[in-house]
Write a protein that holds these residues in place. Structure first.
Motif, PDB file in Angstrom:
ATOM      1  N   UNK A 149       0.863  -1.018  -0.008  1.00 36.11           N
ATOM      2  CA  UNK A 149      -0.125   0.110  -0.071  1.00 36.11           C
ATOM      3  C   UNK A 149       0.848   1.302  -0.109  1.00 36.11           C
ATOM      4  N   UNK A 150       2.047   1.311   0.539  1.00 37.02           N
ATOM      5  CA  UNK A 150       2.853   2.427   0.488  1.00 37.02           C
ATOM      6  C   UNK A 150       3.990   2.319  -0.397  1.00 37.02           C
ATOM      7  N   UNK A 151       4.372   1.345  -1.018  1.00 39.42           N
ATOM      8  CA  UNK A 151       5.558   1.018  -2.061  1.00 39.42           C
ATOM      9  C   UNK A 151       5.044   1.355  -3.373  1.00 39.42           C
ATOM     10  N   UNK A 152       5.728   2.191  -4.147  1.00 39.00           N
ATOM     11  CA  UNK A 152       5.699   2.425  -5.584  1.00 39.00           C
ATOM     12  C   UNK A 152       6.361   1.832  -6.531  1.00 39.00           C
ATOM     13  N   UNK A 153       7.827   1.537  -5.889  1.00 38.20           N
ATOM     14  CA  UNK A 153       8.900   0.957  -6.583  1.00 38.20           C
ATOM     15  C   UNK A 153       8.821  -0.309  -6.902  1.00 38.20           C
ATOM     16  N   UNK A 154       8.940  -0.645  -8.478  1.00 40.02           N
ATOM     17  CA  UNK A 154       8.540  -2.249  -8.787  1.00 40.02           C
ATOM     18  C   UNK A 154       9.826  -2.998  -8.411  1.00 40.02           C
TER      19      UNK A 154
END
Length: 164
Positions: A149-154
Motif C-alpha cells: 500500500x505504501x510502496x511504488x518501486x517495482x
C-alpha cells in the motif's frame, strides 16, 4: 509403477499438449490417460493467461477500493512483472486482512490513535513507535499488504513478492 501420458488438445488455442502422471499400475495409467484426454482441455499457457486475467480483475477492484498506488519502475517489463505479482497476491488475500489494513491506515492518521501508539511505545518499546507499528502489522498478518500500500518501486515489490 506406470507412467501415464495423455495427449490433450486445448479448447482455446488448439495446441496439443501432454499431461503425465505416475500411477501404481498400467490399468490405472490407462484409465488416467482416457480421463485426461476427455477432461484436460486447457494448456498451461492458456491457463496461465486466464489466471492472470482473473487475478487482474480481482486486484483492480481491491486496488480501487483500498487505494493502492501505481507502480513505477525502470522498464515496462519490470512494471508489468511487479503488477502481475501484486495482482496475484491481492487476489489471494481475504477481505478481513484488507479491512484490517484499511483500519490500521485510517488509525495512523488519527491523532488519538497516534497518541495511544506513542504511549504504548513509551511503555513497551522504549519510545520506538515504528517498532510497535511493525509488531501490530506482523500480529495481524498485514505487513506485506502495508508495504504494497505504501510502496511504488517495482523492484521493491518484486523482491517482496517473488517468493510469496
Amino acid at each position: 509403477m506406470a507412467k501415464a501420458t495423455a495427449k490433450c488438445t486445448c479448447a482455446k488455442c488448439g495446441k496439443i499438449f501432454e499431461v503425465t502422471q505416475i500411477c501404481y499400475n498400467r490399468q490405472e495409467a490407462n484409465r488416467f490417460e482416457d480421463y485426461a484426454e476427455r477432461n484436460y482441455t486447457e494448456c498451461r499457457d492458456c491457463y496461465r493467461e486466464r489466471m492472470n486475467k482473473e487475478n487482474a480483475e480481482k486486484a483492480k477492484t481491491i486496488i480501487g477500493k483500498y487505494g493502492f498506488p501505481a507502480i513505477e519502475g525502470k522498464s515496462e517489463k519490470q512494471i508489468n512483472y511487479a503488477n502481475n505479482l501484486r495482482d496475484k497476491y491481492l487476489a489471494k488475500c481475504d477481505t478481513s486482512r484488507l479491512e484490517a489494513l484499511d483500519d490500521f491506515c485510517k488509525g495512523i492518521t488519527d491523532d488519538n490513535y497516534l497518541k495511544m501508539l506513542k504511549e504504548e511505545a513509551d511503555q513497551s518499546y522504549n519510545g520506538d513507535v515504528e517498532k510497535l507499528k511493525a509488531e501490530i502489522l506482523k500480529y495481524y498478518g498485514i505487513a506485506n499488504l502495508y508495504i504494497l500500500k505504501t510502496e511504488t518501486n517495482a523492484s521493491a515489490i518484486i523482491d517482496l513478492l517473488k517468493f510469496a
